[in-house]
Design an enzyme around this catalytic site. Structure first.
Site, PDB file in Angstrom:
ATOM      1  N   SER A 243      36.942  41.854  41.305  1.00 37.21           N
ATOM      2  CA  SER A 243      36.770  41.560  39.874  1.00 37.21           C
ATOM      3  C   SER A 243      35.388  40.944  39.639  1.00 37.21           C
ATOM      4  CB  SER A 243      37.904  40.646  39.401  1.00 37.21           C
ATOM      5  OG  SER A 243      37.922  40.558  38.002  1.00 37.21           O
ATOM      6  N   ASP A 390      44.571  49.589  35.856  1.00 34.35           N
ATOM      7  CA  ASP A 390      43.790  48.373  35.610  1.00 34.35           C
ATOM      8  C   ASP A 390      43.527  48.286  34.107  1.00 34.35           C
ATOM      9  OD1 ASP A 390      41.553  46.555  35.282  1.00 34.35           O
ATOM     10  OD2 ASP A 390      41.220  46.725  37.438  1.00 34.35           O
ATOM     11  N   HIS A 422      45.376  44.925  36.991  1.00 35.51           N
ATOM     12  CA  HIS A 422      44.180  44.294  37.564  1.00 35.51           C
ATOM     13  C   HIS A 422      44.523  43.152  38.521  1.00 35.51           C
ATOM     14  CE1 HIS A 422      39.885  43.320  37.561  1.00 35.51           C
ATOM     15  NE2 HIS A 422      40.251  42.052  37.524  1.00 35.51           N
TER      16      HIS A 422
END
Ligand SMILES: *[C@@H]1O[C@H](CO)[C@@H](O)[C@H](O)[C@H]1NC(C)=O
Ligand SMILES: *[C@@H]1O[C@H](CO)[C@@H](O)[C@H](O)[C@H]1NC(C)=O
Ligand SMILES: *[C@@H]1O[C@H](CO)[C@@H](O)[C@H](O)[C@H]1NC(C)=O
Ligand SMILES: *[C@@H]1O[C@H](CO)[C@@H](O)[C@H](O)[C@H]1NC(C)=O
Ligand SMILES: *[C@@H]1O[C@H](CO)[C@@H](O)[C@H](O)[C@H]1NC(C)=O
Ligand SMILES: *[C@@H]1O[C@H](CO)[C@@H](O)[C@H](O)[C@H]1NC(C)=O
Ligand SMILES: *[C@@H]1O[C@H](CO)[C@@H](O)[C@H](O)[C@H]1NC(C)=O
Ligand SMILES: *[C@@H]1O[C@H](CO)[C@@H](O)[C@H](O)[C@H]1NC(C)=O
Ligand SMILES: *[C@@H]1O[C@H](CO)[C@@H](O)[C@H](O)[C@H]1NC(C)=O
Ligand SMILES: *[C@@H]1O[C@H](CO)[C@@H](O)[C@H](O)[C@H]1NC(C)=O
Length: 488
Positions: A243, A390, A422
């Site tokens: 991320s 995601d 995610h």
């Protein structure tokens, strides 16, 4: 604590059974949300920030904040040092280590280059695994055992997601690590090196800055890590981020060939990447993730005086969504910003709403400094993993980057998980990320990797709620020696 758990295994398993139920229900109720709550404490388990220091932290138990720590001031003449040069080091840096499987730390202040190619500096913190406790003894000492001393080091990108220089990982990691990934790498005997990739101004989402700072941290740390027991004759270096952390790792990977051709990187691992800041900010807005829209807009304009001036002009001076409230995020950790702005429509802070965001004054800096795939092709084997669903960044944007790199000769394994979103993939992908790093650093790993070229694999891996259990379960509780922490 360790003694208690060892003595009470059956009681503990029972307790864990109950926790699992809680974990599962919390996981289900959090589906579709971007922030999970720790079922044990109710604390927001966002994936973007480490917590603030305990309110009662004493000065001598923890290093002071960077803004109040003269060690962070680079020595005179630093600008003329070469990128990657060591400007200052401190051994035994942390008075208190709250990360499992680490025996000691050291820090390096080093020269780097910012997004506009101006001279800059940053700090890297290196965690030495417990298995290295005898590795700095003379080689003639009976306790010295070369084969127990690591040659693997991973540049691990903590998703700091903050526009506050005092929220740098070098400072916040004293309190704890966010997800247990460092603990698991240390358990495998690797050195873990964490760069403050946002640099001294906390330029969150400045991709070039993040890439340079990571590459120079690697150069600087490798130039001295031998003194700390790393086996330099066969050293192997990996990069890993998820991320916000993947943002830094990915920019480092694509800038490596042009910016640091001298540096050999053996693997990069890029999880849950968000290739385009405009896309991800629009998806995060008006949700529990809105705080990261604020910190990213601040971060991306730190090094861009024109864009920053534009931003300041376009913020409402008064009203509920005003400039003071917006700029407030410059003194928040990523986690604090998530709390403070949760659910807000960040465009409400601008006099022309979303049109100000879409203005070229903002979009130009994003397109040059916060979109992946435009600064080169990774020159090391790479593992990408991402959830097909995601919700923060569409999987096709990552697929497009992978395809682009592959058409230019890259070596990439891309896992697309058909399950989860995610945050789930942060946990679900961890074991595969560790196995990939193990394959590249140690020569063995339970994962199939293409020798050359690229391979995209659809995997179906559910979130194991066990992963949400806290540190102690894996290190001192019944999980010790099992699964993640003990593997490989
Ligand atoms: C600080 O506060 C925490 C939680 O309130 C407590 O557990 C801990 O013992 C305190 N530490 C010190 C050094 O007082
Ligand atoms: C700065 O550090 C000194 C000790 O070195 C301490 O007394 C002071 O409270 C700190 N200030 C801030 C703002 O943290
Ligand atoms: C950084 O670089 C920019 C553009 O190259 C230049 O205009 C600016 O003056 C530089 N800033 C500093 C502090 O050197
Ligand atoms: C380090 O050496 C001591 C003394 O021989 C031994 O007890 C200890 O297990 C060794 N540590 C490791 C990690 O091998
Ligand atoms: C040295 O370390 C290796 C790898 O950890 C281990 O297998 C071996 O038993 C150790 N040798 C001694 C003498 O402790
Ligand atoms: C990033 O995505 C936005 C739409 O989300 C698009 O308008 C923009 O062109 C993209 N930037 C680049 C450099 O591809
Ligand atoms: C700015 O926003 C804050 C938070 O909503 C509010 O408390 C404050 O009164 C506002 N300031 C002005 C000048 O409107
Ligand atoms: C700034 O943030 C703090 C902490 O979240 C909050 O208490 C304060 O009200 C905020 N100020 C404004 C103007 O929004
Ligand atoms: C991804 O898919 C969306 C919706 O299907 C589309 O609008 C977008 O252009 C695609 N992006 C890429 C990079 O293929
Ligand atoms: C290797 O990975 C596969 C699939 O990911 C798993 O089913 C298997 O149990 C793993 N084997 C070992 C020895 O960890």
């Amino acid at each position: 604590m360790a003694g208690f758990w060892t003595l009470m295994p059956s009681r503990l398993l029972f307790v864990v059974g109950l926790l699992l139920l809680d974990t599962t229900s919390s996981f289900v109720s959090a589906a579709g949300s971007s922030v999970h709550h720790n079922p044990l404490t109710g604390e927001a388990m966002n994936f973007f920030g480490t917590r603030s220091p305990p309110k009662n932290a004493t000065v001598n138990k923890y290093l002071p904040k960077p803004s109040n720590d003269s060690w962070y001031k680079p020595p005179g003449g630093w600008e003329t040092a070469k990128p990657g040069a060591v400007l200052r080091t401190r051994a035994h840096a942390y008075p208190t280590i709250n990360i499992r499987n680490a025996i000691d730390t050291f820090q390096v202040l080093y020269r780097t280059t910012d997004s506009r190619n101006n001279a800059s500096w940053s700090v890297a913190t290196v965690f030495i695994p417990k298995s290295h406790e005898n590795c700095t003894l003379p080689t003639t000492s009976p306790a010295y055992n070369a084969s127990a001393c690591s040659h693997g080091i991973v540049a691990y990108e903590v998703p700091s997601d903050s526009a506050d220089p005092d929220a740098a990982p070098s400072y916040l990691l004293q309190m704890r690590e966010p997800y247990g990934e460092m603990r698991d790498m240390l358990a495998r005997g690797w050195f873990v090196m964490v760069p403050d990739y946002e640099g001294p101004g906390a330029s969150f989402c400045a991709g070039v800055q993040a890439g340079h700072a990571t590459l120079d941290a690697s150069r600087a740390v490798l130039s001295i890590a031998g003194q700390f027991g790393l086996q330099m004759d066969k050293v192997k270096l990996g990069l890993w981020g998820y991320s916000g952390g993947a943002f830094a790792a990915e920019f480092a990977a694509e800038l490596a060939a042009s910016y640091a051709p001298d540096l050999r990187i053996d693997a990069s691992v890029i999880g849950g990447s968000s290739p385009n800041l405009t896309t991800v900010d629009e998806r995060m807005n008006s949700k529990d993730t809105a705080g990261l829209v604020v910190t990213s807009i601040l971060g991306i304009t730190v090094q861009q005086p024109e864009a920053r001036a534009f931003l300041l002009r376009q913020l409402h001076p008064t009203g509920p969504y005003n400039a003071t409230g917006f700029m407030n995020a410059t003194t928040m950790t990523g986690a604090d910003a998530l709390d403070a702005y949760s659910g807000q429509n960040v465009f409400d802070y601008f006099v022309n709403g979303q049109a100000d965001w879409a203005n070229p004054a903002m979009q130009d800096v994003i397109n040059t400094d916060a979109v992946m795939g435009l600064h080169g092709v990774p020159n090391m084997p790479s593992f990408y993993y991402k959830a097909e669903h995601d919700e923060m960044s569409p999987v096709n944007e990552t697929a497009a980057i992978v395809e682009k790199f592959c058409s230019q000769g890259a070596n990439i394994l891309f896992h697309r998980n058909t399950l989860g979103g995610h945050n789930d993939e942060l946990w679900s992908g961890r074991l595969r990320a560790l196995e990939y790093l193990s394959a590249k650093l140690n020569g063995y790993g339970n994962i199939t990797i293409p020798e050359t070229g690229c391979q995209t694999v659809d995997v179906t891996i559910p979130l194991d709620p066990l992963y949400l259990l806290p540190d102690w379960w894996w290190t001192e509780g019944p999980g010790a020696g099992l699964g993640l922490a003990g593997a490989g």
